[in-house]
Enzyme design. Sequence first.
Site, PDB file in Angstrom:
ATOM      1  N   GLU A  95      46.534   8.456  61.637  1.00 23.79           N
ATOM      2  CA  GLU A  95      46.687   7.870  62.986  1.00 23.79           C
ATOM      3  C   GLU A  95      47.857   8.502  63.735  1.00 23.79           C
ATOM      4  O   GLU A  95      48.680   7.808  64.339  1.00 23.79           O
ATOM      5  CB  GLU A  95      46.912   6.357  62.882  1.00 23.79           C
ATOM      6  CG  GLU A  95      45.854   5.626  62.072  1.00 23.79           C
ATOM      7  CD  GLU A  95      46.043   4.111  61.998  1.00 23.79           C
ATOM      8  OE1 GLU A  95      46.876   3.575  62.748  1.00 23.79           O
ATOM      9  OE2 GLU A  95      45.346   3.476  61.196  1.00 23.79           O
ATOM     10  N   GLU A 150      47.579  -1.581  55.627  1.00 24.94           N
ATOM     11  CA  GLU A 150      48.824  -2.318  55.896  1.00 24.94           C
ATOM     12  C   GLU A 150      49.024  -3.521  54.984  1.00 24.94           C
ATOM     13  O   GLU A 150      49.404  -4.604  55.455  1.00 24.94           O
ATOM     14  CB  GLU A 150      48.855  -2.743  57.373  1.00 24.94           C
ATOM     15  CG  GLU A 150      48.705  -1.562  58.319  1.00 24.94           C
ATOM     16  CD  GLU A 150      48.784  -1.948  59.805  1.00 24.94           C
ATOM     17  OE1 GLU A 150      48.752  -3.150  60.108  1.00 24.94           O
ATOM     18  OE2 GLU A 150      48.894  -1.035  60.638  1.00 24.94           O
TER      19      GLU A 150
HETATM   20  C1  XIL Z   1      45.048  -0.415  67.225  1.00 23.73           C
HETATM   21  C2  XIL Z   1      44.093   0.000  68.320  1.00 23.73           C
HETATM   22  O1  XIL Z   1      44.386   1.331  68.703  1.00 23.73           O
HETATM   23  C3  XIL Z   1      44.208  -0.934  69.493  1.00 23.73           C
HETATM   24  O2  XIL Z   1      43.199  -0.662  70.449  1.00 23.73           O
HETATM   25  C4  XIL Z   1      44.084  -2.390  69.035  1.00 23.73           C
HETATM   26  O3  XIL Z   1      44.329  -3.247  70.127  1.00 23.73           O
HETATM   27  C5  XIL Z   1      45.056  -2.704  67.923  1.00 23.73           C
HETATM   28  O4  XIL Z   1      44.852  -1.770  66.862  1.00 23.73           O
HETATM   29  N1  XIL Z   1      47.417   0.658  62.852  1.00 23.73           N
HETATM   30  C6  XIL Z   1      46.064   0.638  62.597  1.00 23.73           C
HETATM   31  C7  XIL Z   1      45.119   0.691  63.730  1.00 23.73           C
HETATM   32  O5  XIL Z   1      45.662   0.663  61.442  1.00 23.73           O
HETATM   33  O6  XIL Z   1      43.933  -0.013  63.456  1.00 23.73           O
HETATM   34  C8  XIL Z   1      45.730   0.174  65.004  1.00 23.73           C
HETATM   35  O7  XIL Z   1      44.815   0.370  66.067  1.00 23.73           O
HETATM   36  C9  XIL Z   1      47.050   0.881  65.265  1.00 23.73           C
HETATM   37  C10 XIL Z   1      48.027   0.606  64.154  1.00 23.73           C
END
Ligand code: XIL
Length: 361
Positions: free
Chosen positions: A284, A174
């Site tokens: 994801e 990100e």
């Molecule tokens: C999220 C997790 O799923 C949560 O448990 C945490 O509170 C916040 O992060 N993008 C990403 C992930 O790269 O690391 C994130 O994961 C979701 C969005």
Amino acid sequence: MKYYCALALIFLVIGNSFCLEDDVPSLKEHFAKYFKIGTCVSGGEIVNGNAQHFINHHFNSITPENELKPDAILDQAASQQQGNNVNPIVKIGQQAYYILKFCSENGIPVRGHTLVWHSQTPDWLFREGFNNWGNYVSRDVMNIRLENFIKNTFATIKRDFPNLTLYAYDVCNEVFAGSGGGLRPKGESKWMDIYGDDTYIINAFKFARKYAPQGCKLYINDFNEYMPAKTQNILDEAVKLKNMGIIDGIGMQSHIGSDWPSVQDYQTALTRFIQTGLEVMVTELDMKATDLSLQANKYRDLFQVLVNNNARIPSVTFWGTTDERSWIKGGNPLLFSNYQPKEAYWKVMTVGTNNKEKNLK
Ligand code: XIL
């Protein structure tokens, strides 16, 4: 008597749910010839025997959900004591230990997530003496810290889990502004505050290339990656890193909804990423939805696109196992609910050439 009946009923239900689970065709086997199927998992979930069984059945790639993020692995006290202002000390915490032990023992390859991120990264990493207060360090000092952080992360994982396969790592996560418009600006990222340009990204990849184990593919990972302006940002940086020989792939987070973006728009971004010559992993995946039939159809269409492009897609990872465990609360985003297949699961299983009829039930 009532008591015995209730007990019998409980056993029946539990027994049946186990049987049902083994009856459900395995995602990873179904898609084996196309790509790995992954899930993220938390330390809390992986210690549960039923979850372990479920994960072993369906997935052949695991991403620790939070447990390898900088705030989880960086040890402030140790860094202050032994870090000499330049050496951030890394420790595998208890929760990460549970996950990596499970992966190691079950031979499940891991996607590491993540090294350089503006979020879930302690502020002290950027300050003099690794303190919670005082000045931020110079770019030169940060460079040494960055190298040591990356070096220590890979060395610690190797030391604690010598048999673990780390097949990919999100080196940067990100780094671009939410929906396009270039790098995440100063004020939103400590990395940007200190560096002011993309040098921290380039250096992170250089160091990762130097210290990552052999075979571990290095990724730049982002969200809203299907929005044209953001796609362009990611592409420009990825191509720059590719020309330096220090990146292997682009991670499409793929947090989508049943209403947006369209599969067509998603495909446009995917195709553009693939055209760079880099690999692409879906890292994801989840899909917010209220209408579960709409969701099922869209999941199917999306998987058709992924299967069509499988030659350049080593893995497709869901951001969670079952709806109740998702970071998206109440959004019904995954293929399973209470570890039982949803309509979306059955539709996804119609994609590909394997035993269509059997899988349809
Ligand atoms: C999220 C997790 O799923 C949560 O448990 C945490 O509170 C916040 O992060 N993008 C990403 C992930 O790269 O690391 C994130 O994961 C979701 C969005």
